[in-house]
Design a protein around this motif. Structure first.
Motif, short mmCIF file in Angstrom:
data_model
loop_
_atom_site.label_atom_id
_atom_site.label_comp_id
_atom_site.label_asym_id
_atom_site.label_seq_id
_atom_site.Cartn_x
_atom_site.Cartn_y
_atom_site.Cartn_z
N ASP A 40 -70.10 -67.29 53.34
CA ASP A 40 -68.64 -67.15 53.29
C ASP A 40 -68.15 -66.47 54.55
O ASP A 40 -68.59 -65.37 54.88
CB ASP A 40 -68.25 -66.33 52.05
N TYR A 44 -63.25 -68.18 51.48
CA TYR A 44 -63.56 -68.66 50.13
C TYR A 44 -62.70 -68.00 49.06
O TYR A 44 -62.42 -68.61 48.02
CB TYR A 44 -65.04 -68.45 49.83
N ARG A 48 -61.19 -69.96 45.93
CA ARG A 48 -61.54 -69.55 44.56
C ARG A 48 -60.28 -69.30 43.74
O ARG A 48 -60.18 -69.74 42.58
CB ARG A 48 -62.41 -68.28 44.61
N ASP A 83 -69.95 -69.88 41.82
CA ASP A 83 -70.25 -69.88 43.25
C ASP A 83 -71.56 -70.59 43.57
O ASP A 83 -71.64 -71.35 44.54
CB ASP A 83 -70.31 -68.43 43.76
N LEU A 135 -69.63 -71.98 51.52
CA LEU A 135 -68.53 -71.94 50.55
C LEU A 135 -67.21 -72.20 51.28
O LEU A 135 -66.38 -71.31 51.46
CB LEU A 135 -68.51 -70.59 49.84
#
Length: 423
Positions: A40, A44, A48, A83, A135
């Motif tokens: 990350d 991210y 999210r 994740d 991510l």
């Protein structure tokens, strides 16, 4: 594997996909941690939140979608905002770049062996590995972008009108998906369309379908942002980056001020243009400029261009810094890997440049212009809005194109050595 590719192309594609997937999952396993910090770069959290919003509300009304388009948050939501699952899915999606590179190479006239080599380069390319096992939106954006070019090149080879139109439309849909993953390629269809029309008027039907599908798909998202956020744009990320990365870097080099002072000054100038109270402006104010109405985007652009006009020399000499970062190294890898990665990237760029020269001399115009136009679009576009904070993440969008050109150069070198040995 070469024989498998020649006799059973599907098996060859599966083998190179398996290799790419093993490398990416292996990298993920080596760096796996409970907090996923190795995967990350800081973006991210927004994706999210976007995934959680989609699950809760079922729409794209959260302001974060103005800076981060919705396709990757949709994947995050689909995978239940887990994740680990998202990371492994991204790695699998990113691994498809390797076999798709092989397909692209064949379309551009490379033989089976050199096409396989191009696929192997992408399968092992450190930047492509890192930013697949990641991510972020890169895997979705890069794969759909490559599918766009593959579909477009296929469409201009179709013998009948219906297939030309279908292939062109499919390319436009793929581009729209890429833009909805990462907004960077939202204008690439314009240059590619003009190029294909200049090559031959026979391409006009495919180009028409491509341009219409691209324009309609991208405009639909612009219309959404205009209606929901009062800002008719694909994303505000370009204006934000132009000011708080590109212009901030220029002002830092020109004035010698620390970055907190630079950020505060730029944010204050934006707030002044917006007619707002500036008494509480500080270095964190810039974070409130991620999203907003069209007036905020215009104010950020205006302040950025004022900065460039005030410091033209610094604007120019920060360009090589951006180039070195974009093509030199990856920020998220351990520091001990730097010499190896720089050597790899240097060899890749030298090989790609040599391959383009060979393609030019041999008048392999389809290969030459396919690589040049895509690479130039992303290189110039990236350096226009950002020279600080870059790394090889910014060249993963056209890593397959570099790999094709590099494979051509390696093939020419091997032929020359063979001739010398025979002599």
């Amino acid at each position: 594997m070469i024989s498998a590719l020649r006799s059973r192309p599907a098996i060859g594609l599966l083998l190179i996909f398996a290799l790419a997937l093993a490398v990416r999952w292996g990298y993920a396993a080596l760096r796996w941690s409970d907090d996923f910090s190795a995967f990350d770069s800081g973006d991210y959290a927004l994706y999210r939140i976007g995934g959680e919003h989609i699950l809760a509300e079922g729409d794209f009304t959260n302001s974060l979608f103005l800076i981060r388009p919705p396709l990757f948050p949709l994947l995050v939501a689909l995978l239940g905002v887990r994740d680990g699952a998202i990371l492994l899915a991204n790695a699998a999606i990113g691994a498809t770049l390797a076999p798709l590179t092989l397909v692209l190479a064949r379309q551009l006239g490379l033989g089976a062996g050199l096409a396989l080599l191009a696929g192997l380069i992408v399968a092992l390319d450190p930047a492509s590995v890192v930013y697949s096992s990641f991510l972020g939106s890169e895997p979705l954006a890069n794969v759909t972008l490559l599918l766009m070019l593959i579909a477009l090149l296929a469409s201009i080879r179709q013998p009948n009108t219906a297939r030309q139109l279908a292939g062109g439309a499919l390319a436009g849909v793929a581009l729209t998906l890429s833009v909805l993953s990462r907004p960077a390629p939202f204008l690439i269809w314009t240059g590619l369309s003009v190029w294909l029309l200049l090559m031959s008027r026979r391409h006009s039907r495919a180009v028409l379908a491509y341009t219409l599908a691209s324009a309609i798909g991208i405009s639909a998202w612009i219309a959404h942002n205009a209606r929901v956020f009062d800002n008719p744009t694909v994303s505000t990320v370009s204006a934000y980056s132009l000011l708080y990365y590109r212009a901030a870097s220029v002002e830092h080099w020109a004035t010698g001020h620390d970055m907190d002072t630079v950020y505060t000054d730029l944010a204050q100038r934006v707030e002044e243009r917006m007619g707002r109270d500036t008494s509480q402006v500080d270095t964190s104010t810039r974070h409130h400029h991620y999203t907003g109405p069209a007036e905020l985007t215009s104010a950020m652009n205006a302040v950025a261009f004022e900065t460039f006009a005030d410091h033209p020399v610094e604007y120019l000499y920060t360009l090589p810094i951006g180039v070195a970062r974009m093509f030199g190294f990856t920020n998220v890898l351990p520091r001990w890997t730097l010499p190896f990665e720089v050597a790899w990237n240097g060899a890749l760029m030298l090989g790609a440049a040599s391959g383009l020269w060979i393609a030019f001399r041999q008048k392999r115009w389809l290969l030459f212009w396919s690589v040049v136009l895509v690479a130039a679009y992303f290189t110039v576009g990236t350096l226009f809005v950002q020279t600080s904070g870059l790394d090889t993440r910014m060249r993963t969008m056209f890593a397959p194109h570099l790999a094709v050109a590099c494979a051509l150069a390696i093939g020419a070198l091997l032929v020359r050595r063979s001739r010398n040995s025979a002599a």
